[in-house]
Write an enzyme that holds these catalytic residues in place. Structure first.
Site, PDB file in Angstrom:
ATOM      1  N   HIS A 189       0.783  -1.233   0.000  1.00  0.00           N
ATOM      2  CA  HIS A 189       0.000   0.000   0.000  1.00  0.00           C
ATOM      3  C   HIS A 189       0.815   1.283   0.000  1.00  0.00           C
ATOM      4  O   HIS A 189       0.253   2.361  -0.058  1.00  0.00           O
ATOM      5  CB  HIS A 189      -0.963   0.005   1.195  1.00  0.00           C
ATOM      6  CG  HIS A 189      -2.094  -0.958   1.011  1.00  0.00           C
ATOM      7  ND1 HIS A 189      -3.019  -0.822   0.011  1.00  0.00           N
ATOM      8  CD2 HIS A 189      -2.412  -2.101   1.662  1.00  0.00           C
ATOM      9  CE1 HIS A 189      -3.874  -1.830   0.064  1.00  0.00           C
ATOM     10  NE2 HIS A 189      -3.526  -2.630   1.049  1.00  0.00           N
ATOM     11  N   GLY A 190       2.155   1.156   0.099  1.00  0.00           N
ATOM     12  CA  GLY A 190       2.955   2.385   0.142  1.00  0.00           C
ATOM     13  C   GLY A 190       3.019   3.069  -1.218  1.00  0.00           C
ATOM     14  O   GLY A 190       2.561   2.532  -2.222  1.00  0.00           O
ATOM     15  N   CYS A 191       3.585   4.288  -1.225  1.00  0.00           N
ATOM     16  CA  CYS A 191       3.735   5.014  -2.496  1.00  0.00           C
ATOM     17  C   CYS A 191       5.054   4.664  -3.174  1.00  0.00           C
ATOM     18  O   CYS A 191       5.176   4.742  -4.388  1.00  0.00           O
ATOM     19  CB  CYS A 191       3.695   6.521  -2.264  1.00  0.00           C
ATOM     20  SG  CYS A 191       2.028   7.160  -2.188  1.00  0.00           S
ATOM     21  N   VAL A 192       6.074   4.362  -2.378  1.00  0.00           N
ATOM     22  CA  VAL A 192       7.393   4.095  -2.952  1.00  0.00           C
ATOM     23  C   VAL A 192       7.912   2.756  -2.427  1.00  0.00           C
ATOM     24  O   VAL A 192       8.009   2.576  -1.223  1.00  0.00           O
ATOM     25  CB  VAL A 192       8.411   5.192  -2.587  1.00  0.00           C
ATOM     26  CG1 VAL A 192       9.772   4.846  -3.179  1.00  0.00           C
ATOM     27  CG2 VAL A 192       7.950   6.520  -3.098  1.00  0.00           C
TER      28      VAL A 192
END
Lengths: 104, 173
Positions: free
Chosen positions: A101-104
């Site tokens: 679920h993270g962006c990076v």
């Protein structure tokens, strides 16, 4: 929650088909999940799946690709070769953990 | 329940999408938008390019890429992280303020486990991202190819960028 039959076992999945019960996963299931998306698991795949599962258990969330590369020790390029196009999603699908679920 | 297992649609057949990011700013805060989005696009299996132009070239210049700065001079929305009160513009020019703001932002970014610029560039290249430097900017700064990060494929003209970006969604940052 829907269920689906993988390797002769009924497992719980989310609406997309990602497994939702950590303990329902086993190696036969992994093989079939992989073949569902056109991947044949080799010796190079298994340590990555184990890392994902262990890390998820410890951290409570699926590691992003950078963590798999830096902490798991598998170079990004290799991850793209083993799980073509969408490595983060594909490896978590096969490892029976949620989508990261993270962006990076 | 059907016999056919429920399998996520990874959209592998959907290969026509292509994205090009134009990175035109050299401040720390403005370096991240294109890198984060380009990285996300690569994770989605999308052909991704970044064109570094004007100050954005600093993001891939060996001399500058590790040392981008964040200043709140001119950022009238500036407030402390999570804070309610805006920070006066008059303070932004005081000695040491840019260094302090840069340090704080770097810490916040690293707390989120997001890499610094050089590692991010490396990561994007490893994921198949294609990095291009703007010829006019390179000429303006008096750089050679050797002054740029190894991940940069080539120095290209605006016309060549228009060719590279044919059919792409172009995002200017």
């Amino acid at each position: 929650m829907p269920t689906t039959t993988i390797a002769g076992t009924e497992v719980q999945v989310d609406d997309e088909g990602f497994m939702t019960e950590y303990d329902e996963w086993n190696e036969d299931i992994a093989n079939e999940l992989a073949s569902n998306i056109g991947i044949e698991l080799s010796d190079a795949h298994w340590p990555i799946l184990s890392f994902l599962r262990e890390d998820y258990k410890e951290q409570g969330e699926t590691p992003m690709l950078r963590r798999v590369a830096n902490v798991g020790g598998v170079p990004t390029k290799q991850l793209f070769q083993l799980f073509p196009k969408k490595p983060a999603k594909k490896m978590s699908y096969i490892a029976g953990v949620p989508k990261p679920h993270g962006c990076v | 329940m059907t016999d056919k297992p429920l399998v996520p649609d990874f959209g592998d057949d959907n290969t026509e999408r292509k994205m090009c990011f134009i990175a035109s700013k050299g401040t720390l805060d403005m370096a991240y938008p294109s890198l984060v989005m380009a990285n996300a696009a690569l994770m989605e299996g999308i052909e991704t390019h970044i064109f570094f132009t004007f100050w954005g070239l600093d993001m891939v210049t060996k001399k500058h890429m590790s040392d981008l700065q964040f200043t709140w001079m001119g950022n009238t929305a500036m407030h402390p992280p999570g804070g309610r009160f805006h920070m006066p513009q008059a303070m932004a020019g005081l000695p040491g303020m840019t260094a302090m703001a840069t340090r704080m932002m770097k810490k916040q970014i690293s707390d989120l486990d997001v890499p610094e610029i050089p590692e991010f560039i490396e990561m994007i290249e490893a994921a198949g991202g294609q990095l291009w430097a703007c010829k006019m900017s390179v000429d303006m700064m008096g750089y050679e190819k050797d002054d740029l990060a190894d991940e940069v494929i080539d120095i290209i003209t605006a016309t060549e960028f228009i060719e590279v970006s044919q059919g792409a969604q172009i995002i200017f940052t």
